[in-house]
Design an enzyme around this catalytic site. Sequence first.
Site, PDB file in Angstrom:
ATOM      1  CG  ASP A 191      43.912  51.261  61.710  1.00 22.43           C
ATOM      2  OD1 ASP A 191      43.943  50.018  61.613  1.00 22.43           O
ATOM      3  OD2 ASP A 191      44.482  51.871  62.624  1.00 22.43           O
ATOM      4  CG  ASP A 250      44.589  44.792  62.308  1.00 22.10           C
ATOM      5  OD1 ASP A 250      43.799  45.656  61.886  1.00 22.10           O
ATOM      6  OD2 ASP A 250      45.762  45.051  62.609  1.00 22.10           O
TER       7      ASP A 250
END
Length: 432
Positions: free
Chosen positions: A104, A308
Site C-alpha cells: 500500500d 496511488d
Amino acid sequence: MPMANFCFLLLLLLPLLSSKPAFSESSLKPGFHFDLTHVDATWNFSKFEILRRGIKRDKTWIQNFNKMIISNLKVRMPVVEQRGSYLMNLSLGTPPISFSAIFDTGSDLVWTQCKPCLQCFKQPTPVYDPAQSSSFANATRSAALCKELTNSSSSNGCEYSFSYADESFTTGYLAFETLTLGGANQKVSTPDIAFGCGIKNHVKGLTQGAGIVGFNRGPLSLLSQLHIKKFSYCLSLNGTGSLVFGSSTSIDNTTNRAIKTTPLIQNPYNPSYYYLSLQGITVGQKYLPVPSSSFRLNTDGSGGMIIDSGTSMTYITEDVFDVLKPVFASQTNLQVIWSSIGLDLCFQLPSHNNSKLDVPDLIFHFEDLDLKLPVENYMVVNEELGIVCLAMGAAGGLSIFGSMQHQNMLVLHDLEKKVVSFIPTQCSQLDY
Ligand SMILES: *[C@@H]1O[C@H](CO)[C@@H](O)[C@H](O)[C@H]1NC(C)=O
Ligand SMILES: *[C@@H]1O[C@H](CO)[C@@H](O)[C@H](O)[C@H]1NC(C)=O
Ligand SMILES: *[C@@H]1O[C@H](CO)[C@@H](O)[C@H](O)[C@H]1NC(C)=O
Ligand SMILES: *[C@@H]1O[C@H](CO)[C@@H](O)[C@H](O)[C@H]1NC(C)=O
Ligand SMILES: *[C@@H]1O[C@H](CO)[C@@H](O)[C@H](O)[C@H]1NC(C)=O
Ligand SMILES: *[C@@H]1O[C@H](CO)[C@@H](O)[C@H](O)[C@H]1NC(C)=O
Ligand SMILES: *[C@@H]1O[C@H](CO)[C@@H](O)[C@H](O)[C@H]1NC(C)=O
C-alpha cells in the site's frame, strides 16, 4: 557494581554493541524485486469485474480523505477496505514466518496478525507468534516510532489502535522484528523493523493476506525504515505485477535514455502521500478548457493530485470531469449509452469485430512530463454487456492518479530527487 547488575547492564547494552547488518540499498543486487498479485486475481475475475469491485472500494476512502483534509486533520491512516489491492510476500521472525500482505503506497504502518489473537480474520498462512521467534522485541512507549503511532499514555508498552473508515481496524502493540524480503535472486534480512503486532484485527473482505505493508513517505513505512530511496512497481490488471527496489536493468537502460520525470510534491498537511503536479489534460485534439487551478494543491492542503496504486482508477474533480465527458464523446463515433455499473461514460461496443477501438487519445500533462496513455489504460470492455467504458471518475477536491492508468508502466519513485517517472513496460517481460 554487583555482578548481577553488571550482567543486566551488559544485556541491555548488547543490542547496541553488536554490529547489526543494516539494510542498505547499495548492497542489493540490481533488480532486487518481488512479485505482486492482485487480491482479486485468484478469483478469476475479468479486468472489468476487478475494476468494478475496486471502484466500490475507492468511494469510501475518497470521501473520508476529503473530510479529513477539510477538517484540517493530518491524514496518516490507510482508510479502506483492501486499500492497495496488490499482495506481496514477506517473512518476520527467527525462524522466519512467511505471509502475504497488502502492498500500500497510501499508508505507512507495517502490520500483521499476531498470536495470541483476541480477534483475527482467517488468513491462508500460520499466524505469526512472537513467542516462537528469538528476534522479537517489544517496543516501549518511549520508542521514537511509538510516538509516530500513538500518543495515548495509558499503558507501558506501545499499544495502538488504527481505525479504518470502513470499520476495518487493527489493534495491538508495536514491536521490532527481523524482516526478510526477497524474491528469486536475493533474500535480505533486516533486524529491528518496527511493525504492528495486531491482536484484534478486521479487514473487510481480506482472505488472502495477513496484514498491510505501508509504502508511503511516513516514518513507519517500510521504505523509511529501510532507507529505500528508489522504488518502482509495474502493475497489470490481469492480476500480476512486480515491485523493484533500487535499480534494475530496465530502469538503468531507460535512465540512460534521459527519461522524463515529474516532481513529487509534498502537501504539508499530508506529507506522507505522493502528490504530483498535474497541469492539464488533452482529449484527442482538444486541450480541456479548464482553469489550471482545477488541479492545484491549495495552501489549505485541499485539492491537488496524488498517485496511488491502491486506488483502482483515476479520479478528477467533478467540474473537470463534466468538461471532459462531452469532449471525449464528441471525438468518437461510438454510441453513448447509460449504464449502472459505476462508470460515468460508457459506449455501445461495436458489433463488428475490429481490434482497435475508435476513441480519442488521452494525455495527462504533468509538470515537465506529458503522459500519453495506451488505450487499454483508460478504456475497459465488458463483452457480456456489450459496452466499453472510460475508466475514470469524478471526485470532490482531491484528484487521484490510480492503478488502472499505471498498468504496464514501470512507475519509478525517486525519493531523493523527489521525482516520478513512467516507463512503458510489459510487466510480464520486465528485464530486471
Ligand atoms: C507468496 O507465496 C505463496 C506461497 O509460497 C505463493 O503461492 C504466492 O504466489 C506468493 N505470492 C506472491 C505475491 O509472490
Ligand atoms: C477463468 O475464467 C476463464 C474465462 O471465464 C476460464 O476460461 C478459465 O478456465 C478460468 N480459470 C480458472 C482457473 O478458473
Ligand atoms: C504525538 O505527538 C507528537 C508531538 O506532539 C506529534 O509530533 C505526533 O505526530 C503525535 N503522534 C500522533 C500519532 O498523533
Ligand atoms: C508487548 O507489550 C504489550 C504492551 O505492554 C503487551 O500487551 C504484550 O503482551 C507484549 N507482548 C509480548 C509478546 O511480550
Ligand atoms: C498477464 O498478462 C501478461 C501479458 O500482458 C501475460 O504475459 C501474463 O501471463 C498474464 N498473467 C496472468 C496471470 O494471466
Ligand atoms: C540494457 O542494456 C544492455 C547493454 O546495452 C543490453 O544488453 C540489454 O539488452 C538492455 N536491456 C533492456 C531491457 O533494454
Ligand atoms: C473476433 O476476432 C477474433 C480474432 O480475430 C476471433 O477469435 C473471434 O471469434 C471474433 N469474434 C466475432 C464475434 O466475430
